[in-house]
Design a protein around this motif. Structure first.
Motif, PDB file in Angstrom:
ATOM      1  N   GLU A 305       0.827  -1.205   0.000  1.00 14.26           N
ATOM      2  CA  GLU A 305       0.000   0.000   0.000  1.00 14.26           C
ATOM      3  C   GLU A 305       0.860   1.253   0.000  1.00 14.26           C
ATOM      4  N   GLU A 306       1.919   1.255   0.814  1.00 15.27           N
ATOM      5  CA  GLU A 306       2.806   2.414   0.872  1.00 15.27           C
ATOM      6  C   GLU A 306       3.489   2.648  -0.470  1.00 15.27           C
ATOM      7  N   VAL A 307       3.947   1.563  -1.120  1.00 14.39           N
ATOM      8  CA  VAL A 307       4.613   1.692  -2.414  1.00 14.39           C
ATOM      9  C   VAL A 307       3.653   2.250  -3.460  1.00 14.39           C
ATOM     10  N   VAL A 308       2.411   1.749  -3.476  1.00 12.58           N
ATOM     11  CA  VAL A 308       1.424   2.220  -4.449  1.00 12.58           C
ATOM     12  C   VAL A 308       1.160   3.707  -4.262  1.00 12.58           C
ATOM     13  N   ILE A 309       0.924   4.116  -3.022  1.00 11.78           N
ATOM     14  CA  ILE A 309       0.622   5.525  -2.755  1.00 11.78           C
ATOM     15  C   ILE A 309       1.825   6.398  -3.099  1.00 11.78           C
ATOM     16  N   ARG A 310       3.034   5.944  -2.732  1.00 11.75           N
ATOM     17  CA  ARG A 310       4.221   6.744  -3.026  1.00 11.75           C
ATOM     18  C   ARG A 310       4.440   6.902  -4.531  1.00 11.75           C
ATOM     19  N   ALA A 311       4.209   5.812  -5.282  1.00  7.74           N
ATOM     20  CA  ALA A 311       4.406   5.878  -6.733  1.00  7.74           C
ATOM     21  C   ALA A 311       3.423   6.835  -7.394  1.00  7.74           C
ATOM     22  N   VAL A 312       2.171   6.768  -6.984  1.00  3.32           N
ATOM     23  CA  VAL A 312       1.165   7.660  -7.576  1.00  3.32           C
ATOM     24  C   VAL A 312       1.423   9.101  -7.149  1.00  3.32           C
ATOM     25  N   TYR A 313       1.852   9.292  -5.897  1.00  2.00           N
ATOM     26  CA  TYR A 313       2.150  10.638  -5.393  1.00  2.00           C
ATOM     27  C   TYR A 313       3.247  11.290  -6.228  1.00  2.00           C
ATOM     28  N   ARG A 314       4.301  10.539  -6.546  1.00  2.02           N
ATOM     29  CA  ARG A 314       5.380  11.091  -7.371  1.00  2.02           C
ATOM     30  C   ARG A 314       4.909  11.328  -8.800  1.00  2.02           C
ATOM     31  N   ARG A 315       4.069  10.418  -9.315  1.00  3.88           N
ATOM     32  CA  ARG A 315       3.555  10.585 -10.674  1.00  3.88           C
ATOM     33  C   ARG A 315       2.666  11.820 -10.773  1.00  3.88           C
ATOM     34  N   CYS A 316       2.005  12.168  -9.692  1.00  2.41           N
ATOM     35  CA  CYS A 316       1.138  13.349  -9.650  1.00  2.41           C
ATOM     36  C   CYS A 316       1.902  14.599  -9.234  1.00  2.41           C
ATOM     37  N   GLU A 317       3.226  14.559  -9.374  1.00  2.00           N
ATOM     38  CA  GLU A 317       4.086  15.698  -9.044  1.00  2.00           C
ATOM     39  C   GLU A 317       3.888  16.155  -7.603  1.00  2.00           C
ATOM     40  N   ARG A 318       3.751  15.167  -6.711  1.00  2.00           N
ATOM     41  CA  ARG A 318       3.623  15.405  -5.264  1.00  2.00           C
ATOM     42  C   ARG A 318       2.432  16.300  -4.916  1.00  2.00           C
ATOM     43  N   ASN A 319       1.358  16.123  -5.639  1.00  5.61           N
ATOM     44  CA  ASN A 319       0.111  16.840  -5.346  1.00  5.61           C
ATOM     45  C   ASN A 319      -0.781  15.916  -4.525  1.00  5.61           C
ATOM     46  N   LEU A 320      -1.016  16.285  -3.269  1.00  3.01           N
ATOM     47  CA  LEU A 320      -1.742  15.424  -2.342  1.00  3.01           C
ATOM     48  C   LEU A 320      -3.170  15.159  -2.801  1.00  3.01           C
ATOM     49  N   GLY A 321      -3.877  16.215  -3.191  1.00  6.48           N
ATOM     50  CA  GLY A 321      -5.272  16.051  -3.592  1.00  6.48           C
ATOM     51  C   GLY A 321      -5.421  15.224  -4.855  1.00  6.48           C
ATOM     52  N   GLN A 322      -4.527  15.439  -5.825  1.00 11.36           N
ATOM     53  CA  GLN A 322      -4.611  14.685  -7.065  1.00 11.36           C
ATOM     54  C   GLN A 322      -4.301  13.207  -6.820  1.00 11.36           C
ATOM     55  N   THR A 323      -3.347  12.933  -5.915  1.00  7.25           N
ATOM     56  CA  THR A 323      -3.023  11.543  -5.579  1.00  7.25           C
ATOM     57  C   THR A 323      -4.233  10.839  -4.979  1.00  7.25           C
ATOM     58  N   ALA A 324      -4.893  11.494  -4.027  1.00  9.75           N
ATOM     59  CA  ALA A 324      -6.067  10.900  -3.390  1.00  9.75           C
ATOM     60  C   ALA A 324      -7.167  10.660  -4.415  1.00  9.75           C
ATOM     61  N   SER A 325      -7.349  11.612  -5.335  1.00  8.92           N
ATOM     62  CA  SER A 325      -8.388  11.469  -6.351  1.00  8.92           C
ATOM     63  C   SER A 325      -8.098  10.307  -7.296  1.00  8.92           C
ATOM     64  N   ARG A 326      -6.843  10.173  -7.716  1.00  7.53           N
ATOM     65  CA  ARG A 326      -6.475   9.093  -8.630  1.00  7.53           C
ATOM     66  C   ARG A 326      -6.662   7.724  -7.977  1.00  7.53           C
ATOM     67  N   LEU A 327      -6.365   7.623  -6.691  1.00  9.67           N
ATOM     68  CA  LEU A 327      -6.458   6.336  -5.995  1.00  9.67           C
ATOM     69  C   LEU A 327      -7.852   6.057  -5.452  1.00  9.67           C
ATOM     70  N   GLY A 328      -8.697   7.085  -5.396  1.00 11.30           N
ATOM     71  CA  GLY A 328     -10.031   6.888  -4.844  1.00 11.30           C
ATOM     72  C   GLY A 328     -10.035   6.729  -3.342  1.00 11.30           C
ATOM     73  N   VAL A 329      -9.085   7.383  -2.644  1.00  9.55           N
ATOM     74  CA  VAL A 329      -9.013   7.330  -1.188  1.00  9.55           C
ATOM     75  C   VAL A 329      -8.984   8.760  -0.673  1.00  9.55           C
ATOM     76  N   SER A 330      -8.944   8.911   0.641  1.00 11.13           N
ATOM     77  CA  SER A 330      -8.953  10.248   1.228  1.00 11.13           C
ATOM     78  C   SER A 330      -7.549  10.831   1.296  1.00 11.13           C
ATOM     79  N   ARG A 331      -7.476  12.149   1.393  1.00 11.45           N
ATOM     80  CA  ARG A 331      -6.183  12.808   1.564  1.00 11.45           C
ATOM     81  C   ARG A 331      -5.522  12.405   2.875  1.00 11.45           C
TER      82      ARG A 331
END
Length: 375
Positions: A305-331
């Motif tokens: 779970e940590e790896v998935v969130i970290r990978a998407v967070y970096r792909r979203c240019e470290r944008n917290l809200g966009q990461t949560a939206s892409r994963l369908g979870v909360s900020r």
């Protein structure tokens, strides 16, 4: 102007994207207030849904204050910040004194209200126990054999559509049905434009007084820009924009140039020919997870779970809200998983966040302080 605000934050409260004030000037907000009064007159379970920063906790507290339990405790818990391994004990208690006097948050809120923020982040096992509490009005402490009666009103909140979470097997459909007895949908700030200027003027006065600055107003150019902005971060974003503007404004007026408004730019997808097939990616992922499981390392789920969130967070240019939206979870869940590794730094004005392994102790301290229980 009808104004609702959050109480002062506690030192043990993790940083969130919560709104700290609500007004009800817009017609849609007035309808929302009537809906809150309607559900407050009952003792039904309430599910408040809405984007991050729309004021869900403020509304939950208002439901409590308007109801028959107003003289009893109101306890708020951020489900995304609970350690998965200790969430059960923190909520329902433990016979081995993991929680103060073995008491969980349900027992601490006896006779009052327990607010479960981002309820969709609860582990599936805890969801099963929560369903029993809602159905049977009793709970069993971890390590115990006998159930104890529970007299607590539950108000849950989510910034992610729970129907979508249930569809992929991360949330129990029967629990969703049980939580949806009295739904309250909170419109985003862009859909209640009549609240923007009253909130902006409130935050101008609030942060001006806190900084000791002379009274300040909004220039017509600032008003136009505030009304034209989409406010993806809702009320919390509006407060931050006003607070920053007060630091740079001159002559007691906030102008459009003082407002630092940013928009999330959509990322252009890579050419289809350059992307691997979805089936191939899933097969590779399954092979990797199977290898991790066979290796016998502890906490495979948490590591993945940590790896998935970290990978998407970096792909979203470290944008917290966009990461949560892409994963369908909360900020809050994204924040809780990124902070322990140092991937996401804490806000400079707050104390460094404690590792997840220390969250249980922080929650216990908060419960002792609320109940005035000696350490």
């Amino acid at each position: 102007m009808r104004l609702l605000t959050l109480p002062a934050p506690e030192s043990t409260t993790p940083p969130t994207e919560r709104a700290r004030a609500l007004v009800f000037e817009d017609p849609r907000s007035q309808q929302l207030l009537q809906r809150v009064k309607q559900v407050a007159s009952t003792d039904a379970v309430v599910l408040i849904s809405g984007e991050t920063g729309t004021g869900k906790e403020i509304l939950a507290r208002h439901v409590h204050e308007l109801g028959a339990r107003r003289a009893r405790p109101f306890i708020a818990v951020n489900c995304g910040a609970l350690s998965p391994s200790l969430a059960d004990a923190e909520l329902f208690g433990h016979e081995q004194q993991i929680c103060p006097r073995g008491r969980g948050l349900f027992e601490a809120a006896e006779g009052g209200t327990l607010y479960l923020d981002e309820v969709g982040d609860l582990p599936l096992g805890v969801q099963t126990r929560l369903l029993r509490v809602l159905q049977e009005r009793e709970a069993v402490r971890s390590g115990a054999r006998r159930a104890a009666p529970v007299d607590v009103r539950v108000i849950a909140a989510t910034s992610v559509p729970l129907e979508s979470v249930a569809a992929v097997g991360r949330f129990r459909e029967d629990l969703l049905t049980r939580l949806s007895g009295a739904p309250v949908a909170v419109p985003p700030l862009r859909e209640r434009p009549g609240d923007i200027l009253p909130l902006a003027r409130y935050f101008v006065g609030l942060h001006g007084r806190r900084s000791g600055s002379p009274p300040c107003g909004l220039a017509s150019s600032a008003v136009e820009r505030l009304l034209a902005h989409a406010w993806p971060g809702n009320i919390r974003e509006l407060e931050q924009v006003i607070r920053q503007a007060l630091l740079v404004c001159r002559a007691g007026r906030v102008t459009r140039d003082d407002l630092r408004l940013t928009a999330v730019q959509p990322q252009a997808p890579a050419p289809a020919s350059a992307q691997p097939t979805v089936d191939g990616l899933i097969a590779t992922l399954e092979t990797t997870i199977a290898a991790l499981y066979e290796s016998g390392i502890p906490g495979v789920h948490e590591r993945v779970e940590e790896v998935v969130i970290r990978a998407v967070y970096r792909r979203c240019e470290r944008n917290l809200g966009q990461t949560a939206s892409r994963l369908g979870v909360s900020r809050d869940l994204v924040r809780a998983r990124l902070m322990p590794s140092g991937e996401l730094a804490a806000p400079p004005t707050s104390e460094p966040p404690a590792p997840l392994s220390r969250r249980a102790g922080e929650v216990r301290a908060a419960v002792r302080e609320r109940l005035d229980v000696p350490s």
